[in-house]
Design a protein around this motif. Structure first.
Motif, PDB file in Angstrom:
ATOM      1  N   ILE A 104      43.121 -13.118 -13.861  1.00  0.00           N
ATOM      2  CA  ILE A 104      42.313 -14.328 -13.651  1.00  0.00           C
ATOM      3  C   ILE A 104      43.176 -15.451 -13.090  1.00  0.00           C
ATOM      4  O   ILE A 104      42.792 -16.142 -12.142  1.00  0.00           O
TER       5      ILE A 104
ATOM      6  N   VAL B 123      42.638 -17.390  -9.412  1.00  0.00           N
ATOM      7  CA  VAL B 123      42.408 -18.832  -9.409  1.00  0.00           C
ATOM      8  C   VAL B 123      43.417 -19.535  -8.503  1.00  0.00           C
ATOM      9  O   VAL B 123      43.070 -20.423  -7.714  1.00  0.00           O
TER      10      VAL B 123
ATOM     11  N   ILE C 148      35.649 -19.094 -13.701  1.00  0.00           N
ATOM     12  CA  ILE C 148      36.698 -18.887 -14.708  1.00  0.00           C
ATOM     13  C   ILE C 148      36.064 -18.706 -16.084  1.00  0.00           C
ATOM     14  O   ILE C 148      36.416 -17.785 -16.834  1.00  0.00           O
TER      15      ILE C 148
ATOM     16  N   ILE D 252      43.580 -21.957 -18.976  1.00  0.00           N
ATOM     17  CA  ILE D 252      43.312 -20.521 -19.091  1.00  0.00           C
ATOM     18  C   ILE D 252      44.242 -19.912 -20.135  1.00  0.00           C
ATOM     19  O   ILE D 252      43.825 -19.115 -20.987  1.00  0.00           O
TER      20      ILE D 252
END
Length: 616
Positions: free
Chosen positions: A354, A358, A408, A525
């Protein structure tokens, strides 16, 4: 109403304290400590938060002063010199300025009304450190001003947050929109009787406020004293009709803060507003708060019931057999640790993926917009470039951030849901193995997310989902970082120079904003991943540790020549009866929350005495 809520809260705290005492009595000390720290203490410390929002010159500070009963806050300051005020109860009036660094400095209370960011009092008045810090210490940015005051409303455990007014609500500080408002219990949205529901207010409501606070907005129309009786009826009918296009059943109260401060309280509309507000907090917000705490308490009581069952079986084992079972459980826990590590490894791998996409998306966004900017600047008029370029860049980044943070959030939510399912399956395996080891029936624990937490965090998947909250949290952090960088415009330049300067500045501003928000995205995150990782460890080991802890307590009691088996079994029976009493009390309290007050059952359910718990 708030007095009634505080009484119910005291009953809930009392029942949870009994649960803590019971856990300690049977040896489940870790569970007892979690209930104490994460339920009892949080209920004791909790406050209702009211956030006051409105455009500049809508009489916001005067309104807050009317709520306090005296002109405590400054009025007439400009939007650029205003500062957020946190107002809390204290027997004696005092104030502190809080800086973004976390540093605090006292402010003489008599200077609160003249405290403004950048103002003479803020910087130098009275010898205290103000908005820019003390002389010689450099400049420090003020985060907010904390004002403590003995007002009746604040005494009801209410915290008022007075936000700076702005000329246009779309320019409202990001941390107010995305941090203060979502955490509030009620939002008092101020409208001006002289110009009700401007277009900028409609836009703010639709784009920023309704999505996260629809159920807790109270509309307050200030300066009602400018209307006569007929004008008021007509104006309120119009306002309610227009708000009904945005909110299904708008709650609207006209008030005159000036009349209230002049002592004409009965003509001000303030008593009606306060009556509704206290009922709303006690009934709507307060009941949910207590219901969540009681639900977590009942979950803890079920865990204690399993622990008591294990203790009863331990009483009937020999010392050698008990030690052998504990050894087997500890070995099984070591094996479970390997399973937990597999889950944690899976989280790390998916989070790394992820973070990578991003970072790639942000780089592509900056490149794409940078390529388009020269054409956009050439096609715009020079005045438009000077005035609107910064706003255009901020809007473009905001739209991208909204889309990106939703992606996200969706990815992290899917990861969390998958992890929860796996951990629940692991828990079923654990319960089966523990049952075999102890020779008893052990059902799998109900693996909940954010166990023993009644506040809404990013793990509230089972109620509202992580997407909206996580997107708002991210967006608020990003805009707080990026907005100052993107507020670029060029003054007093000829057209050609303006365009040239804009083409140089705009891409650089965008790149600089990206360098600031990129690490922020990555940090948030990682923070989510850390919380999920910590939860996996806690949930994966909980049942093992609770049972082992209770068994060890039983073994220690026996080694200290505690009562023989027969008496120990009698004690277990009494403890089971006492736990049943605590469970009944928790259930009764939870049921009474949703029963009309006139028909509510008595809150107290007698709890039988427990050996070692209530002094027997």
């Amino acid at each position: 109403m708030l007095e009634s809520f505080h009484s119910r809260r005291a009953d809930v705290i009392g029942a949870l304290r009994d649960l803590v005492g019971f856990g300690e009595a049977i040896g489940a000390r870790s569970l007892a400590e979690r209930i104490r720290s994460e339920l009892v203490q949080k209920l004791e410390e909790d406050r209702f938060h009211l956030v006051v929002v409105g455009e500049f010159n809508h009489g916001k500070s005067t309104f807050v002063n009317a709520l306090l009963g005296k002109p405590v806050l400054p009025s007439g300051v400009t939007p650029t010199t205003a500062v957020i005020h946190h107002l809390e109860y204290a027997p004696e009036a005092r104030a502190e300025v809080v800086y973004t660094s976390g540093k605090r400095a006292p402010v003489p209370f008599e200077e609160v009304r003249s405290f403004t960011v950048g103002g003479e009092k803020a910087a130098h008045g009275g010898g205290h450190e103000g908005a820019h810090g003390a002389a010689g210490e450099g400049h420090e940015e003020v985060k907010h001003l904390e004002v403590y005051y003995p007002a009746d409303l604040l005494k009801e455990r209410v915290v008022l947050v007075d936000t700076p007014g702005v000329n246009d609500l779309s320019l409202q500080r990001a941390d107010i929109t995305y941090s203060y408002i979502p955490r509030s219990d009620a939002v008092l949205f101020l409208l001006d009787a002289g110009q009700p529901l401007k277009e900028s207010e409609r836009v703010f409501l639709q784009e920023k406020l309704l999505g996260q606070s629809r159920d807790k907005i109270i509309f307050v129309v200030t300066k009602r004293d400018i209307w006569d009786e007929d004008e008021e009826a007509e104006a309120l009918s119009y306002i309610r009709g227009e708000l009904a296009r945005l909110v299904k059943v708008p709650v609207v109260f006209p008030v005159s803060a000036e009349r209230s401060l002049e002592g004409k309280v009965e003509l001000s509309g303030m008593p009606e507003l306060l009556g509704h507000l206290t009922t709303f907090l006690a009934e709507e917000r307060g009941r949910i708060l207590l219901d969540n705490a009681l639900g977590e308490g009942l979950g803890g009581a079920q865990l204690l019931r399993k622990g008591l069952d294990a203790r009863r079986r331990a009483v009937q084992m020999t010392q050698e057999e008990l030690s052998r079972r504990i050894d087997l459980l500890e070995k099984d826990l070591a094996g479970q640790t390997r399973t937990i590590e597999e889950r944690r490894s899976g989280i790390r791998e998916e989070v790394a993926a992820i973070r990578a996409w991003v970072k790639r998306d942000l780089e592509r966004f900056v490149d794409d917009v940078g390529r388009q900017l020269p054409k956009i600047i050439d096609e715009a008029k020079a005045d438009e470039v000077k005035v609107h370029l910064g706003a255009f860049l901020e809007k473009t980044l905001t739209e991208w951030a909204q889309s990106e943070t939703k992606e996200i959030a969706d990815a992290l939510e899917a990861l969390a849901e998958k992890t929860i399912a796996l951990v629940r399956e692991d828990a079923r395996d654990v319960a089966r193995r523990l049952g075999d080891t102890l020779g008893m029936d052990l059902r799998a624990p109900n693996v909940e997310v954010d166990t023993f937490r009644y506040d809404v965090g990013v793990f509230a998947l089972l109620t509202i989902g992580v997407g909206v909250m996580f997107t708002n949290a991210l967006l608020g952090g990003l805009l707080t970082l990026a907005a100052p960088v993107l507020a670029i415009y060029v003054r007093d330049k000829v057209e050609a120079e303006t365009r040239k300067k804009a083409k140089e500045l705009a891409p650089e501003a965008l790149k600089e904003a990206a360098t600031r928000i990129g690490p922020k995205l990555d940090e948030m995150i990682q923070e989510f991943a850390s919380r999920l990782d910590a939860w996996v460890v806690t949930a994966g080991e909980e049942l093992h540790r609770e049972v082992i802890e209770v068994l060890k307590s039983a073994r220690d009691d026996r080694s200290k020549a505690q009562p023989g088996n027969e008496q120990a079994l009698v004690d277990c029976d009494k403890q089971a009866e006492a736990l049943g009493g605590v469970l009944s009390r928790l259930e009764s309290l939870r049921s009474s929350l949703w029963t009309p007050a006139a028909a509510a059952p008595p809150p107290e359910v007698p709890t039988p005495a427990v050996p070692g718990l209530l002094g027997e």
